[in-house]
Design an enzyme around this catalytic site. Structure first.
Site, mmCIF file in Angstrom:
data_model
loop_
_atom_site.group_PDB
_atom_site.id
_atom_site.type_symbol
_atom_site.label_atom_id
_atom_site.label_comp_id
_atom_site.label_asym_id
_atom_site.label_seq_id
_atom_site.Cartn_x
_atom_site.Cartn_y
_atom_site.Cartn_z
ATOM 1 N N ALA A 196 43.522 37.265 36.201
ATOM 2 C CA ALA A 196 44.119 37.837 34.990
ATOM 3 C C ALA A 196 43.375 37.457 33.712
ATOM 4 O O ALA A 196 43.485 38.172 32.706
ATOM 5 C CB ALA A 196 45.581 37.413 34.886
ATOM 6 N N ASN A 210 35.587 35.499 40.173
ATOM 7 C CA ASN A 210 36.799 36.305 40.146
ATOM 8 C C ASN A 210 37.731 35.630 39.141
ATOM 9 O O ASN A 210 38.416 34.663 39.483
ATOM 10 C CB ASN A 210 37.454 36.405 41.522
ATOM 11 C CG ASN A 210 38.641 37.336 41.510
ATOM 12 O OD1 ASN A 210 39.222 37.619 40.467
ATOM 13 N ND2 ASN A 210 39.021 37.806 42.688
ATOM 14 N N GLU A 231 30.955 39.428 38.061
ATOM 15 C CA GLU A 231 32.420 39.454 38.050
ATOM 16 C C GLU A 231 32.896 40.220 39.283
ATOM 17 O O GLU A 231 32.403 41.310 39.571
ATOM 18 C CB GLU A 231 32.884 40.154 36.770
ATOM 19 C CG GLU A 231 34.361 40.260 36.589
ATOM 20 C CD GLU A 231 34.721 41.007 35.304
ATOM 21 O OE1 GLU A 231 35.868 41.482 35.254
ATOM 22 O OE2 GLU A 231 33.892 41.132 34.379
ATOM 23 N N ARG A 286 44.708 50.412 38.373
ATOM 24 C CA ARG A 286 45.966 49.680 38.235
ATOM 25 C C ARG A 286 46.560 49.896 36.848
ATOM 26 O O ARG A 286 46.215 50.833 36.150
ATOM 27 C CB ARG A 286 45.707 48.207 38.556
ATOM 28 C CG ARG A 286 45.241 48.069 40.019
ATOM 29 C CD ARG A 286 45.193 46.690 40.527
ATOM 30 N NE ARG A 286 46.508 46.061 40.434
ATOM 31 C CZ ARG A 286 46.670 44.745 40.430
ATOM 32 N NH1 ARG A 286 45.634 43.931 40.524
ATOM 33 N NH2 ARG A 286 47.871 44.219 40.361
ATOM 34 N N TYR A 319 46.243 42.765 47.544
ATOM 35 C CA TYR A 319 45.138 41.820 47.732
ATOM 36 C C TYR A 319 44.798 41.533 49.187
ATOM 37 O O TYR A 319 43.847 40.814 49.463
ATOM 38 C CB TYR A 319 45.458 40.506 47.010
ATOM 39 C CG TYR A 319 45.685 40.705 45.536
ATOM 40 C CD1 TYR A 319 44.618 41.009 44.690
ATOM 41 C CD2 TYR A 319 46.951 40.610 44.974
ATOM 42 C CE1 TYR A 319 44.819 41.212 43.336
ATOM 43 C CE2 TYR A 319 47.156 40.805 43.619
ATOM 44 C CZ TYR A 319 46.089 41.108 42.811
ATOM 45 O OH TYR A 319 46.289 41.314 41.473
ATOM 46 N N PRO A 331 43.191 32.224 38.058
ATOM 47 C CA PRO A 331 44.607 32.022 38.328
ATOM 48 C C PRO A 331 45.146 32.901 39.449
ATOM 49 O O PRO A 331 44.782 34.067 39.587
ATOM 50 C CB PRO A 331 45.283 32.357 36.998
ATOM 51 C CG PRO A 331 44.303 33.164 36.239
ATOM 52 C CD PRO A 331 42.955 32.724 36.699
ATOM 53 N N ASN A 332 45.991 32.283 40.232
ATOM 54 C CA ASN A 332 46.743 32.899 41.324
ATOM 55 C C ASN A 332 45.903 33.220 42.561
ATOM 56 O O ASN A 332 46.452 33.648 43.567
ATOM 57 C CB ASN A 332 47.492 34.155 40.849
ATOM 58 C CG ASN A 332 48.501 33.825 39.787
ATOM 59 O OD1 ASN A 332 49.312 32.920 39.960
ATOM 60 N ND2 ASN A 332 48.433 34.518 38.667
ATOM 61 N N ARG A 362 50.365 36.401 48.098
ATOM 62 C CA ARG A 362 50.711 37.126 46.876
ATOM 63 C C ARG A 362 50.357 38.606 47.007
ATOM 64 O O ARG A 362 49.203 38.957 47.188
ATOM 65 C CB ARG A 362 49.941 36.526 45.699
ATOM 66 C CG ARG A 362 50.139 37.259 44.410
ATOM 67 C CD ARG A 362 49.286 36.653 43.308
ATOM 68 N NE ARG A 362 49.406 37.455 42.114
ATOM 69 C CZ ARG A 362 48.382 37.964 41.460
ATOM 70 N NH1 ARG A 362 47.153 37.736 41.866
ATOM 71 N NH2 ARG A 362 48.571 38.693 40.388
ATOM 72 N N HIS A 376 36.367 41.543 41.593
ATOM 73 C CA HIS A 376 37.807 41.768 41.704
ATOM 74 C C HIS A 376 38.100 42.378 43.063
ATOM 75 O O HIS A 376 37.403 43.301 43.505
ATOM 76 C CB HIS A 376 38.315 42.700 40.597
ATOM 77 C CG HIS A 376 38.125 42.122 39.253
ATOM 78 N ND1 HIS A 376 38.945 41.136 38.760
ATOM 79 C CD2 HIS A 376 37.172 42.345 38.314
ATOM 80 C CE1 HIS A 376 38.519 40.790 37.559
ATOM 81 N NE2 HIS A 376 37.443 41.501 37.273
#
Length: 144
Positions: A77, A74, A98, A107, A22, A9-10, A17, A100
């Site tokens: 969330a 990736n 995975e 964070r 990012y 998502p996103n 964004r 990111h």
């Protein structure tokens, strides 16, 4: 080598964004960079993105049926919420790395835990979009 790159998502909003977190690259930029590197290394990478958890679960399952050698993932969330994606990864023989873009451990506290990491070959976090390329190179090196 045939790899699948899944984005959650996103990630379709990359470049727009929160660029302070990012960066300014779009998902198309990431795709082009990774596919160019893959070609130079004799591999192929198919990119997919969805904002829907069930679609991502289905794609993880299909990766085994479609004979992918690995998944660069990736999960966005869903990293911090999805037992379903953990179970999908644990339930297939295709290895998953995975990825990111940001360092999830620097964070907000809720981002520090990954439900997926225990089912993955490894996790790359905080190296920007180069993390995708590192994951690709890792799969290539494992094949040798």
């Amino acid at each position: 080598m045939k790899l699948l790159c899944l984005n959650g998502p996103n990630l379709n909003r990359l470049g727009k964004r929160e660029p302070h977190i990012y960066g300014h690259e779009t998902l198309d930029d990431v795709k082009n960079n990774v596919q160019n590197l893959a070609t130079s290394l004799g591999a192929t990478v198919e990119f997919r993105q969805s904002n829907h958890e069930g679609v991502l679960v289905d794609w993880v399952h299909e990766a085994e049926d479609e004979k992918y050698d690995g998944i660069i993932f990736n999960p966005g969330a869903y990293t911090h919420t999805s037992v379903a994606l953990h179970d999908a990864i644990a339930g297939v023989t295709v290895p998953v790395i995975e990825v990111h873009i940001s360092n999830i451990h620097k964070r907000e506290a809720f981002r520090h835990h990954s439900y997926l990491a225990p089912a993955c070959l490894g996790q790359i976090s905080g190296l920007g979009t180069k993390g995708y390329e590192l994951a690709l190179r890792t799969f290539i090196e494992r094949e040798k």
